[in-house]
Design a protein around this motif. Sequence first.
Motif, PDB file in Angstrom:
ATOM      1  N   LEU A  60      46.025  40.457  47.310  1.00  0.00           N
ATOM      2  CA  LEU A  60      45.961  39.155  46.621  1.00  0.00           C
ATOM      3  C   LEU A  60      46.910  39.175  45.415  1.00  0.00           C
ATOM      4  CD1 LEU A  60      44.730  36.379  45.941  1.00  0.00           C
ATOM      5  CD2 LEU A  60      42.861  37.573  44.790  1.00  0.00           C
ATOM      6  N   ARG A  61      47.890  38.255  45.411  1.00  0.00           N
ATOM      7  CA  ARG A  61      48.913  38.259  44.345  1.00  0.00           C
ATOM      8  C   ARG A  61      48.577  37.304  43.207  1.00  0.00           C
ATOM      9  NH1 ARG A  61      51.737  42.877  44.481  1.00  0.00           N
ATOM     10  NH2 ARG A  61      51.521  43.555  46.615  1.00  0.00           N
ATOM     11  N   GLU A  62      47.649  36.402  43.435  1.00  0.00           N
ATOM     12  CA  GLU A  62      47.299  35.448  42.373  1.00  0.00           C
ATOM     13  C   GLU A  62      45.795  35.543  42.088  1.00  0.00           C
ATOM     14  OE1 GLU A  62      49.906  31.563  42.816  1.00  0.00           O
ATOM     15  OE2 GLU A  62      49.054  32.130  44.747  1.00  0.00           O
ATOM     16  N   PRO A  63      45.382  36.535  41.302  1.00  0.00           N
ATOM     17  CA  PRO A  63      43.944  36.696  41.038  1.00  0.00           C
ATOM     18  C   PRO A  63      43.307  35.465  40.403  1.00  0.00           C
ATOM     19  CG  PRO A  63      45.173  38.609  40.276  1.00  0.00           C
ATOM     20  CD  PRO A  63      46.184  37.575  40.639  1.00  0.00           C
ATOM     21  N   GLU A  64      44.124  34.656  39.715  1.00  0.00           N
ATOM     22  CA  GLU A  64      43.573  33.461  39.067  1.00  0.00           C
ATOM     23  C   GLU A  64      43.190  32.401  40.103  1.00  0.00           C
ATOM     24  OE1 GLU A  64      46.611  34.534  38.931  1.00  0.00           O
ATOM     25  OE2 GLU A  64      48.068  32.911  39.161  1.00  0.00           O
ATOM     26  N   ARG A  65      43.690  32.557  41.326  1.00  0.00           N
ATOM     27  CA  ARG A  65      43.358  31.601  42.382  1.00  0.00           C
ATOM     28  C   ARG A  65      42.439  32.253  43.407  1.00  0.00           C
ATOM     29  NH1 ARG A  65      45.149  27.125  42.293  1.00  0.00           N
ATOM     30  NH2 ARG A  65      45.112  26.777  44.529  1.00  0.00           N
ATOM     31  N   PHE A  66      41.497  33.008  42.886  1.00  0.00           N
ATOM     32  CA  PHE A  66      40.601  33.768  43.749  1.00  0.00           C
ATOM     33  C   PHE A  66      39.752  32.875  44.644  1.00  0.00           C
ATOM     34  CE2 PHE A  66      36.401  35.883  44.309  1.00  0.00           C
ATOM     35  CZ  PHE A  66      36.819  36.901  45.145  1.00  0.00           C
ATOM     36  N   ALA A  67      39.153  31.822  44.066  1.00  0.00           N
ATOM     37  CA  ALA A  67      38.197  31.002  44.836  1.00  0.00           C
ATOM     38  C   ALA A  67      38.812  30.387  46.100  1.00  0.00           C
ATOM     39  CB  ALA A  67      37.586  29.931  43.944  1.00  0.00           C
ATOM     40  N   PRO A  68      39.955  29.666  45.996  1.00  0.00           N
ATOM     41  CA  PRO A  68      40.524  29.121  47.232  1.00  0.00           C
ATOM     42  C   PRO A  68      40.935  30.200  48.230  1.00  0.00           C
ATOM     43  CG  PRO A  68      41.926  28.610  45.333  1.00  0.00           C
ATOM     44  CD  PRO A  68      40.660  29.182  44.800  1.00  0.00           C
ATOM     45  N   TRP A  69      41.437  31.324  47.706  1.00  0.00           N
ATOM     46  CA  TRP A  69      41.821  32.447  48.587  1.00  0.00           C
ATOM     47  C   TRP A  69      40.584  32.959  49.336  1.00  0.00           C
ATOM     48  CZ3 TRP A  69      40.201  37.614  48.292  1.00  0.00           C
ATOM     49  CH2 TRP A  69      40.919  38.530  49.050  1.00  0.00           C
ATOM     50  N   LEU A  70      39.493  33.115  48.588  1.00  0.00           N
ATOM     51  CA  LEU A  70      38.234  33.594  49.164  1.00  0.00           C
ATOM     52  C   LEU A  70      37.749  32.672  50.281  1.00  0.00           C
ATOM     53  CD1 LEU A  70      35.531  35.500  48.205  1.00  0.00           C
ATOM     54  CD2 LEU A  70      34.769  33.240  47.598  1.00  0.00           C
ATOM     55  N   PHE A  71      37.754  31.372  50.006  1.00  0.00           N
ATOM     56  CA  PHE A  71      37.232  30.438  51.008  1.00  0.00           C
ATOM     57  C   PHE A  71      38.171  30.297  52.211  1.00  0.00           C
ATOM     58  CE2 PHE A  71      34.378  29.097  47.570  1.00  0.00           C
ATOM     59  CZ  PHE A  71      33.187  29.241  48.264  1.00  0.00           C
TER      60      PHE A  71
END
Lengths: 185, 163
Positions: A60-71
């Motif tokens: 994951l390269r954008e930890p600040e965008r965790f939620a959309p990545w997770l879903f």
Amino acid sequence: MSDELLVVRAQLGDRSALEELVARWQTPVWTYVRRMLDAQRADDVAQDAWLAIVRALPRLREPERFAPWLFTIVRRAVANHLRDRYASRTHQTVRDLDDLDPSDTLSDTALHDPIGGLLDRAEAVAHLADLPVPEREVLVLHYLEDLSVADCARVCDVSVGTVKSRLHRARRLLRERLEEKGMEA
Amino acid sequence: MTQEMPGVPAHEVVARLGPALSARARVRAVAMLVLGLAGAVFVTALWWTEPGPLPVRTQVGFALLSAVCLAWAGYGSWLLRRKVPLFAADQVVAAWIGLVASLATSALLVVVTVQRGAGPWAPLLVGAALTVVAATLLVRARRRRAALLRRERELTARDLETP
């Protein structure tokens, strides 16, 4: 502690940060899966999703965008599960959640059975099962998981306009269901 | 209305992730990749530097041995890409192991080929290529870890400032 900090620590190899991240997001992940599938399968598919999340976390390269990545990953886990189910039952090809029929994802008994059907939010949640999968999905992501319209678009891999139109249609369908129930009552 | 909750508690979810997160799984995957690659390079070098024409059966044996080593390397690579998460600290350790293994393989290649009367340039070139790849991976892994540590410090400071 922010999600981003937890993700960065987990990516560095901090096991306790990873455990806290799982504890913090377990219920949102499970809630999404539960709204898409019945209770029997929700736990197993959520566990599969967590395995995929942990395996992909170092990339994951954008930890600040965790939620959309997770879903995005959870959505894929649900789609994979349904694809397998379709393949074993009907040999029908399912490319995405958009191809599915509502009855194949969440049965009425899943939401209305006396033990498993203790619903969390408004009465409207009980009618989610009646909605088509694409509309139900954006409704869950936007209202139950609090994702923005742009993040919903990213998760579902569709345009922002498509998410807006699905939300509009979902609200209309839900309102119709509730009105029908009100009239019957 | 009572809120419906997951049937599996969070600590149980984490416990079930244990096999994927275990140190053993990571060591096994890295070892497969490194030893497989080193083995393939070494067997191929032995094959090429064999003096005189080889019987077909021996050639087939060398080819099979190289293929087996490459298969192990491929399997290790697949495990690391798809199945076993390598976090930043693990990536640095794995890259160091790769660098040491490539240097050792290069040295062994040079010694074996020189002993067999072949020139040292071919093994030196192969060894240099292996070492450059391993060193590049090490630099990338260290940069990635440093960037994450820097970000962690920034976020920790921000968290402390927030009331």
